[in-house]
Design a protein around this motif. Structure first.
Motif, PDB file in Angstrom:
ATOM      1  N   GLU A 207     -24.009   4.417  -8.378  1.00 16.48           N
ATOM      2  CA  GLU A 207     -23.806   5.831  -8.711  1.00 16.48           C
ATOM      3  C   GLU A 207     -22.319   6.034  -8.995  1.00 16.48           C
ATOM      4  OE1 GLU A 207     -26.083   8.245  -8.884  1.00 16.48           O
ATOM      5  OE2 GLU A 207     -27.843   7.186  -8.055  1.00 16.48           O
ATOM      6  N   MET A 208     -21.991   6.457 -10.225  1.00 19.05           N
ATOM      7  CA  MET A 208     -20.597   6.685 -10.606  1.00 19.05           C
ATOM      8  C   MET A 208     -20.293   8.175 -10.654  1.00 19.05           C
ATOM      9  SD  MET A 208     -18.527   5.961 -14.137  1.00 19.05           S
ATOM     10  CE  MET A 208     -18.863   7.645 -14.678  1.00 19.05           C
ATOM     11  N   ARG A 209     -19.092   8.535 -10.190  1.00 18.00           N
ATOM     12  CA  ARG A 209     -18.635   9.922 -10.240  1.00 18.00           C
ATOM     13  C   ARG A 209     -17.204   9.950 -10.765  1.00 18.00           C
ATOM     14  NH1 ARG A 209     -16.081  13.578  -6.464  1.00 18.00           N
ATOM     15  NH2 ARG A 209     -15.926  11.884  -4.934  1.00 18.00           N
ATOM     16  N   VAL A 210     -16.934  10.779 -11.742  1.00 19.06           N
ATOM     17  CA  VAL A 210     -15.592  10.885 -12.302  1.00 19.06           C
ATOM     18  C   VAL A 210     -14.715  11.707 -11.359  1.00 19.06           C
ATOM     19  CG1 VAL A 210     -14.190  11.717 -14.220  1.00 19.06           C
ATOM     20  CG2 VAL A 210     -16.441  10.688 -14.674  1.00 19.06           C
ATOM     21  N   LEU A 211     -13.573  11.136 -10.985  1.00 20.99           N
ATOM     22  CA  LEU A 211     -12.608  11.846 -10.147  1.00 20.99           C
ATOM     23  C   LEU A 211     -11.569  12.580 -10.983  1.00 20.99           C
ATOM     24  CD1 LEU A 211     -11.926   9.094  -7.447  1.00 20.99           C
ATOM     25  CD2 LEU A 211     -13.460  11.066  -7.256  1.00 20.99           C
ATOM     26  N   GLU A 212     -11.141  11.947 -12.076  1.00 14.86           N
ATOM     27  CA  GLU A 212     -10.074  12.534 -12.903  1.00 14.86           C
ATOM     28  C   GLU A 212     -10.152  11.941 -14.304  1.00 14.86           C
ATOM     29  OE1 GLU A 212      -5.189  13.180 -12.732  1.00 14.86           O
ATOM     30  OE2 GLU A 212      -6.153  11.599 -11.544  1.00 14.86           O
ATOM     31  N   ARG A 213     -10.063  12.813 -15.302  1.00 12.16           N
ATOM     32  CA  ARG A 213     -10.048  12.373 -16.693  1.00 12.16           C
ATOM     33  C   ARG A 213      -8.623  12.512 -17.228  1.00 12.16           C
ATOM     34  NH1 ARG A 213     -15.340  12.114 -19.066  1.00 12.16           N
ATOM     35  NH2 ARG A 213     -16.928  13.030 -17.683  1.00 12.16           N
ATOM     36  N   LEU A 214      -8.068  11.408 -17.720  1.00 11.53           N
ATOM     37  CA  LEU A 214      -6.752  11.408 -18.330  1.00 11.53           C
ATOM     38  C   LEU A 214      -6.910  11.142 -19.823  1.00 11.53           C
ATOM     39  CD1 LEU A 214      -4.936   9.322 -15.578  1.00 11.53           C
ATOM     40  CD2 LEU A 214      -5.021  11.820 -15.785  1.00 11.53           C
ATOM     41  N   ALA A 215      -5.809  11.056 -20.536  1.00 14.00           N
ATOM     42  CA  ALA A 215      -5.879  10.919 -21.992  1.00 14.00           C
ATOM     43  C   ALA A 215      -6.576   9.628 -22.411  1.00 14.00           C
ATOM     44  CB  ALA A 215      -4.476  10.982 -22.587  1.00 14.00           C
ATOM     45  N   LYS A 216      -6.251   8.518 -21.752  1.00 13.05           N
ATOM     46  CA  LYS A 216      -6.789   7.220 -22.168  1.00 13.05           C
ATOM     47  C   LYS A 216      -7.729   6.587 -21.158  1.00 13.05           C
ATOM     48  CE  LYS A 216      -2.853   6.036 -25.136  1.00 13.05           C
ATOM     49  NZ  LYS A 216      -1.810   5.015 -25.436  1.00 13.05           N
ATOM     50  N   VAL A 217      -7.683   7.046 -19.920  1.00 11.66           N
ATOM     51  CA  VAL A 217      -8.518   6.449 -18.883  1.00 11.66           C
ATOM     52  C   VAL A 217      -9.105   7.532 -17.986  1.00 11.66           C
ATOM     53  CG1 VAL A 217      -7.140   4.326 -18.845  1.00 11.66           C
ATOM     54  CG2 VAL A 217      -6.626   6.174 -17.225  1.00 11.66           C
ATOM     55  N   SER A 218     -10.085   7.129 -17.206  1.00 14.31           N
ATOM     56  CA  SER A 218     -10.643   7.994 -16.161  1.00 14.31           C
ATOM     57  C   SER A 218     -10.595   7.255 -14.832  1.00 14.31           C
ATOM     58  CB  SER A 218     -12.090   8.383 -16.472  1.00 14.31           C
ATOM     59  OG  SER A 218     -12.187   9.203 -17.603  1.00 14.31           O
ATOM     60  N   ARG A 219     -10.266   7.970 -13.790  1.00 14.91           N
ATOM     61  CA  ARG A 219     -10.393   7.429 -12.438  1.00 14.91           C
ATOM     62  C   ARG A 219     -11.791   7.784 -11.950  1.00 14.91           C
ATOM     63  NH1 ARG A 219      -4.881   6.891 -10.531  1.00 14.91           N
ATOM     64  NH2 ARG A 219      -3.452   8.096 -11.841  1.00 14.91           N
ATOM     65  N   VAL A 220     -12.520   6.796 -11.466  1.00 12.37           N
ATOM     66  CA  VAL A 220     -13.898   7.033 -11.057  1.00 12.37           C
ATOM     67  C   VAL A 220     -14.140   6.473  -9.670  1.00 12.37           C
ATOM     68  CG1 VAL A 220     -14.713   6.985 -13.441  1.00 12.37           C
ATOM     69  CG2 VAL A 220     -14.772   4.879 -12.083  1.00 12.37           C
ATOM     70  N   GLU A 221     -15.205   6.971  -9.055  1.00 15.58           N
ATOM     71  CA  GLU A 221     -15.662   6.491  -7.766  1.00 15.58           C
ATOM     72  C   GLU A 221     -17.071   5.954  -7.958  1.00 15.58           C
ATOM     73  OE1 GLU A 221     -14.196   8.508  -3.926  1.00 15.58           O
ATOM     74  OE2 GLU A 221     -16.232   9.282  -4.226  1.00 15.58           O
ATOM     75  N   VAL A 222     -17.350   4.782  -7.407  1.00 13.78           N
ATOM     76  CA  VAL A 222     -18.659   4.152  -7.590  1.00 13.78           C
ATOM     77  C   VAL A 222     -19.211   3.759  -6.223  1.00 13.78           C
ATOM     78  CG1 VAL A 222     -19.991   2.356  -8.744  1.00 13.78           C
ATOM     79  CG2 VAL A 222     -17.881   3.213  -9.800  1.00 13.78           C
ATOM     80  N   GLN A 223     -20.383   4.290  -5.900  1.00 13.61           N
ATOM     81  CA  GLN A 223     -21.090   3.858  -4.692  1.00 13.61           C
ATOM     82  C   GLN A 223     -22.175   2.888  -5.095  1.00 13.61           C
ATOM     83  OE1 GLN A 223     -22.614   6.951  -2.160  1.00 13.61           O
ATOM     84  NE2 GLN A 223     -23.538   5.524  -0.705  1.00 13.61           N
ATOM     85  N   ILE A 224     -22.224   1.745  -4.414  1.00 12.69           N
ATOM     86  CA  ILE A 224     -23.246   0.746  -4.736  1.00 12.69           C
ATOM     87  C   ILE A 224     -24.288   0.725  -3.626  1.00 12.69           C
ATOM     88  CG2 ILE A 224     -21.727  -0.640  -6.187  1.00 12.69           C
ATOM     89  CD1 ILE A 224     -21.405  -2.595  -3.879  1.00 12.69           C
ATOM     90  N   PHE A 225     -25.553   0.704  -4.030  1.00 15.50           N
ATOM     91  CA  PHE A 225     -26.674   0.700  -3.092  1.00 15.50           C
ATOM     92  C   PHE A 225     -27.339  -0.671  -3.026  1.00 15.50           C
ATOM     93  CE2 PHE A 225     -25.907   5.013  -4.378  1.00 15.50           C
ATOM     94  CZ  PHE A 225     -26.077   5.746  -3.219  1.00 15.50           C
ATOM     95  N   THR A 226     -26.908  -1.578  -3.885  1.00 20.60           N
ATOM     96  CA  THR A 226     -27.302  -2.990  -3.825  1.00 20.60           C
ATOM     97  C   THR A 226     -26.018  -3.804  -3.897  1.00 20.60           C
ATOM     98  OG1 THR A 226     -27.635  -2.923  -6.223  1.00 20.60           O
ATOM     99  CG2 THR A 226     -29.601  -2.716  -4.841  1.00 20.60           C
ATOM    100  N   GLY A 227     -26.108  -5.066  -3.571  1.00 22.99           N
ATOM    101  CA  GLY A 227     -24.902  -5.887  -3.521  1.00 22.99           C
ATOM    102  C   GLY A 227     -24.956  -7.079  -4.453  1.00 22.99           C
ATOM    103  N   ARG A 228     -25.250  -6.840  -5.715  1.00 18.57           N
ATOM    104  CA  ARG A 228     -25.288  -7.943  -6.675  1.00 18.57           C
ATOM    105  C   ARG A 228     -23.865  -8.415  -6.996  1.00 18.57           C
ATOM    106  NH1 ARG A 228     -30.101  -8.414  -4.919  1.00 18.57           N
ATOM    107  NH2 ARG A 228     -31.538  -6.790  -5.621  1.00 18.57           N
ATOM    108  N   PRO A 229     -23.678  -9.711  -7.292  1.00 15.11           N
ATOM    109  CA  PRO A 229     -22.344 -10.199  -7.643  1.00 15.11           C
ATOM    110  C   PRO A 229     -21.774  -9.462  -8.856  1.00 15.11           C
ATOM    111  CG  PRO A 229     -23.820 -12.042  -7.176  1.00 15.11           C
ATOM    112  CD  PRO A 229     -24.676 -10.806  -7.220  1.00 15.11           C
TER     113      PRO A 229
END
Length: 303
Positions: A207-229
């Motif tokens: 599950e990804m959530r955007v924390l901040e949108r900048l001109a060229k990049v976004s800072r995001v937060e990702v919660q993982i519910f499975t642990g695939r490599p």
């Protein structure tokens, strides 16, 4: 400074019986060329059942293979890590980006596990899970039998909350998105296999959530519910926006493979922006929820 060298061990599977020893190494360890493997026979670095092997020797089921790799100079890595929590049952550390967790490839002593054994030889805490070499942030180390058993069970049953912070290219993606692209092994010309997005892979949920949108990049937060490599790296790429600085995974979630294998990116390459930012789980002994935040995320994700 050279390390002490290492012995890589294998046991011949029924499907591998009948292969020559050179064919075995040439087929299953393609990080080296057949010529390089042939030279190792000449240097008596390959053994079958404890005896020096010849390249043309045929293998039988359950025979023991050994490759005695001579000492080598390992790449420099950051060896310092911060201990955030210590008790009788587990530790929490903040791992720097660039430090491998376990021995692999060109890393043997310049790893987190080797540093733990060196600094705490009498009672070495054991990593409960892994982070990629280029990923910084929180790791759980089991100390007591109770701690290792409880935390391993919680990890296996997906009872540990794991949230990462990352930087991806700017785009028109929504502020929140669920990614369930399956992840599995595909063929790789030099590694044999590599994890990637593939329709017949194992289920994976992020599950990804955007924390901040900048001109060229976004800072995001990702919660993982499975642990695939490499789950977050693959899922962000599958979404069309690989982690900033990730040379391996291309939009769509497949790896970049060049004609010149020596220049193809590898899973252990660094440069991407990913931090294991938050952990929450049940204390193994006190049976109460406990959580931690990484102290490295600010510098790791500074853009």
């Amino acid at each position: 400074m050279l390390n002490q060298g290492w012995v890589y061990r294998d046991r011949v599977k029924p499907s591998q019986a009948g292969l020559s020893v050179l064919d075995f190494y040439g087929q299953f360890y393609r990080h080296s060329t057949r010529q390089e493997w042939a030279e190792r026979f000449e240097n008596q670095q390959i053994f079958v059942d404890g005896k020096p092997a010849t390249a043309t020797q045929r293998l039988a089921k359950n025979q023991r293979l050994e490759y005695h790799r001579p000492p080598w100079e390992e790449p420099d890595v950051p060896l310092n890590f911060q201990i955030l929590h210590q008790d009788l049952h587990f530790w929490i550390i903040d791992k720097p980006a660039g430090l491998p967790v376990l021995p692999a490839g060109n890393f043997l002593e310049n790893t987190l596990l080797a540093q733990l054994k060196r600094q705490f030889p009498d009672e070495t805490p054991v990593p409960i899970h892994r982070l990629g070499r280029g990923t910084s942030g929180l790791m759980i180390l089991g100390r007591s039998p109770l701690g290792r058993q409880s935390l391993t069970r919680q990890l296996r049953e997906h009872q540990i909350t794991k949230i990462y912070r990352a930087v991806i290219p700017a785009g028109d993606y929504p502020d929140q998105i669920t990614i369930t692209t399956p992840i599995g092994k595909i063929c790789h010309p030099s590694l044999g296999t590599i994890f990637a997005a593939t329709a017949d892979g194992l289920s994976a949920h992020s599950e990804m959530r955007v924390l901040e949108r900048l001109a060229k990049v976004s800072r995001v937060e990702v919660q993982i519910f499975t642990g695939r490599p490499h789950q977050i790296r693959i899922h962000m790429a599958a979404m069309g926006f690989p982690l900033v600085g990730d040379r391996l995974y291309l939009p769509g979630g497949l790896p970049a493979i060049y004609k010149d294998a020596n220049h193809s990116p590898l899973p252990g390459d660094c440069g991407y922006s990913l931090n294991a930012y938050y952990l929450k789980f049940q204390h193994p002994h006190q049976d109460k929820p406990i959580d931690f935040f990484s102290q490295l995320q600010a510098s790791c994700l500074d853009f």
